[in-house]
Structure formats: structure tokens, C-alpha cells
Design an enzyme around this catalytic site. Structure first.
Site, mmCIF file in Angstrom:
data_model
loop_
_atom_site.group_PDB
_atom_site.id
_atom_site.type_symbol
_atom_site.label_atom_id
_atom_site.label_comp_id
_atom_site.label_asym_id
_atom_site.label_seq_id
_atom_site.Cartn_x
_atom_site.Cartn_y
_atom_site.Cartn_z
ATOM 1 N N ASP A 27 0.858 -1.173 0.000
ATOM 2 C CA ASP A 27 0.000 0.000 0.000
ATOM 3 C C ASP A 27 0.901 1.232 0.000
ATOM 4 O OD1 ASP A 27 -2.424 1.554 0.406
ATOM 5 O OD2 ASP A 27 -1.762 1.794 2.476
ATOM 6 N N ALA A 29 -0.080 5.237 1.433
ATOM 7 C CA ALA A 29 -0.192 6.077 2.633
ATOM 8 C C ALA A 29 -0.282 5.216 3.886
ATOM 9 C CB ALA A 29 -1.408 6.989 2.533
ATOM 10 N N ALA A 60 -13.704 9.545 9.724
ATOM 11 C CA ALA A 60 -13.061 9.571 8.411
ATOM 12 C C ALA A 60 -12.107 8.413 8.233
ATOM 13 C CB ALA A 60 -12.326 10.897 8.214
ATOM 14 N N MET A 64 -10.945 3.653 5.696
ATOM 15 C CA MET A 64 -9.672 3.852 5.005
ATOM 16 C C MET A 64 -9.176 2.557 4.374
ATOM 17 S SD MET A 64 -7.977 6.568 4.377
ATOM 18 C CE MET A 64 -8.291 7.689 5.725
ATOM 19 N N LYS A 68 -11.359 6.112 -2.990
ATOM 20 C CA LYS A 68 -11.866 7.328 -2.372
ATOM 21 C C LYS A 68 -13.358 7.540 -2.627
ATOM 22 C CE LYS A 68 -7.863 7.712 -0.779
ATOM 23 N NZ LYS A 68 -7.650 6.945 0.452
ATOM 24 N N HIS A 71 -15.055 5.247 -0.339
ATOM 25 C CA HIS A 71 -14.881 5.778 1.010
ATOM 26 C C HIS A 71 -15.964 6.812 1.304
ATOM 27 C CE1 HIS A 71 -11.691 6.787 4.225
ATOM 28 N NE2 HIS A 71 -12.789 7.460 4.557
ATOM 29 N N ARG A 176 -10.506 -2.375 -3.254
ATOM 30 C CA ARG A 176 -10.563 -3.178 -2.034
ATOM 31 C C ARG A 176 -11.973 -3.193 -1.446
ATOM 32 N NH1 ARG A 176 -5.624 0.586 -0.242
ATOM 33 N NH2 ARG A 176 -3.925 -0.517 -1.304
ATOM 34 N N ASP A 202 -1.646 -1.149 5.898
ATOM 35 C CA ASP A 202 -1.977 -0.648 7.233
ATOM 36 C C ASP A 202 -3.474 -0.579 7.481
ATOM 37 O OD1 ASP A 202 -2.506 2.788 6.990
ATOM 38 O OD2 ASP A 202 -1.893 1.595 5.274
#
Length: 285
Positions: A27, A29, A60, A64, A68, A71, A176, A202
Site C-alpha cells: 500500500d 499512505a 473519516a 480507510m 476514495k 470511502h 478493495r 496498514d
């Protein structure tokens, strides 16, 4: 080695001992860059605020790892956020509203992502070590391509340059927790066996992505979204508080299917070596 393990899988029938690791897929970030995964989180808060909707940093962070747009869709489906939307606009949110927030989000994210492009400590050395082992390096992100177009050259200058990158909006099949971005790396890098790949992430959707693709999965606790703190903020905490944060993050990542959890990519070489031994002994992810 400071790593936690999930239950080992049973050796398969046949002759798996000839298997060897071929690639590690990362990944971005919270994994390779942007300690604490701060760039995307704050922008979601800011983008919703322009519509008069209050979203906390914790809210928020919840979805994650998703693309986006997904999200944003997931945040709008949260009851507390949806109630705010209906109170403000008089009706339930629609796909057009998701598009509107996304269009507001994108330029804000493009403008800010460069401020969070510094490598996570140990990332550059780990990538160099992996290449020294003859492994290919793939990557994928929830960031859409326009954001990656800004991030990639900045990261490259800092020494972060995977062999392949898949953006969150690159595939018609979606992102994902589906396996598609991870498998796109397999195709692009000419990997012959998904079980010879490691997915490092992460977020829980990122771990699910790797498991759905049939890969070994390594979750990152302290550097990423599950803790969500800068290095400075983390260093200021007493060790007992850090240990609690680590344990909570590890529990979530292991529940999502991680085979290992470690603090950051700096600890990855020992895990890679252990997975290599398990593959040689006939284990599969």
C-alpha cells in the site's frame, strides 16, 4: 523479531517445497509514505465540511483503504452522517451527491498530498533490501490516478519507486476489499504464483484484499491508519499508551486476516525471511 502471527495454514498436498517468494506488494499512505496516514483523512473531513457536514477524524478513518469514491459512499451511509445530510438538504443522499463530494475532494487531495509524501522511516532501506533479495516490488493505493500522478514523482525523489503501481480508480472491477489491484500487480510483474507474494498494508480492507488474492499478508500497526498519529505525537506518549495502541491495531489487522503484524515496514525483512522458510517447508498463505 517483533511480529505477531496468525494461525499457520496447513501444508498442501503435492510438492510445494519448490515455491519461493517472488514479490512484495505495498500500500502507499501509512505503509510506504505518510506516517499516520494523515493526508487522506483530513481531506475527507475538510471536503464534507464544505457541504456543512461534520465528520470526525475517527469517522473519516473508518473506511480507510477503500477507493476514495467508495470511502465517501461508506461515510454517507453512516447513520450519524446521513442524519446530518438529511437535516441539511431535506432528503437522503444520492449517487449524484457522492459525485459532488468526490469532485470537491479531488482538488483538495491533489493540493495536499505532496505535503505528506515523505517516506516512512525504514521504507527506503527495506525496498533496497527486497531488491537485493531478487524480489519484485508492486504497489496499489486507494488514491485515484490524478493523486498518484502528484505523489509518485515526489516519492521517487525520496527513494520510493516500486516496479508497478495501481491506482484506486484504475480497474473497472473495482478496488478493495476485492483482490483486483493486487492481482493486477501479479499480471504486470509476471508473477507465476499468488502464494509467492506478500501484501503489506496498514488498513483492514487492504489486508482483506491480499487474503482474497491468495497472498501472505502483513499488517502495519504504528505507522498507519489504525493508530493515525504522527511520529512526533507517537513518540510523546508513554510506552504503556503506545503498547495499548499497538495491541488494538494488531487485533483489528489480525481479525482482518493478517498472517503477521509489525510496527512498520522497517521490520519487514525478518518477516520476509520467515515467510520464505514457511514456503520452503510447504506452507501456503
Amino acid at each position: 523479531m517483533n511480529a505477531r502471527f496468525s494461525t499457520p495454514s496447513a501444508p498442501p498436498s503435492g510438492n510445494p517445497a519448490s515455491q519461493a517468494l517472488q514479490a512484495v506488494i505495498f500500500d502507499w499512505a501509512g505503509t510506504l509514505v505518510d506516517f499516520g496516514s494523515l493526508a487522506p483523512t483530513q481531506i475527507f473531513v475538510d471536503a464534507f465540511a464544505t457541504f456543512g457536514i461534520t465528520v470526525s477524524l475517527a469517522e473519516a478513518r473508518g473506511p480507510m483503504g477503500l477507493s476514495k469514491r467508495d470511502h465517501i459512499r461508506t461515510l454517507l451511509a453512516e447513520p450519524a452522517i446521513q442524519v446530518q445530510w438529511q437535516q441539511r438538504f431535506g432528503n437522503a443522499s444520492t449517487e449524484a451527491d457522492i459525485d459532488a463530494i468526490y469532485e470537491r475532494f479531488m482538488p483538495m487531495q491533489i493540493d495536499k498530498v505532496g505535503h505528506y509524501s515523505r517516506p516512512i522511516p525504514g521504507a527506503v532501506d527495506t525496498l533496497g533490501w527486497l531488491r537485493g533479495q531478487g524480489l519484485k516490488i508492486g504497489s496499489c493505493s486507494g488514491y485515484p490516478q490524478p493523486v498518484m500522478d502528484v505523489l509518485l514523482p515526489l516519492a521517487r525523489k525520496e527513494g520510493i519507486a516500486p516496479d508497478h503501481v495501481v491506482a484506486g480508480d484504475a480497474l473497472a472491477a473495482g478496488g478493495r476489499p476485492g483482490p483486483y489491484m493486487a492481482l493486477a500487480n501479479v499480471l504486470a510483474l509476471s508473477i507465476s504464483d499468488v502464494g509467492a507474494c506478500i501484501k503489506v498494508d496498514d488498513t483492514t480492507p487492504g489486508i482483506s484484499e491480499g487474503r482474497n488474492a491468495g497472498m501472505w499478508c502483513v499488517g502495519l500497526t504504528l505507522s498507519g491508519n489504525e493508530v493515525g498519529l504522527t511520529q512526533q505525537a507517537l513518540a510523546a506518549l508513554p510506552e504503556s499508551a503506545v503498547s495499548t495502541l499497538r495491541d488494538t491495531a494488531a487485533s483489528r489487522l489480525l481479525q482482518a486476516g493478517a498472517h503477521y503484524v509489525i510496527d512498520s515496514v522497517a521490520a519487514l525483512p525478518d518477516v520476509v525471511a520467515d515467510i520464505g522458510r514457511r514456503l520452503a517447508a510447504g506452507e501456503r498463505p
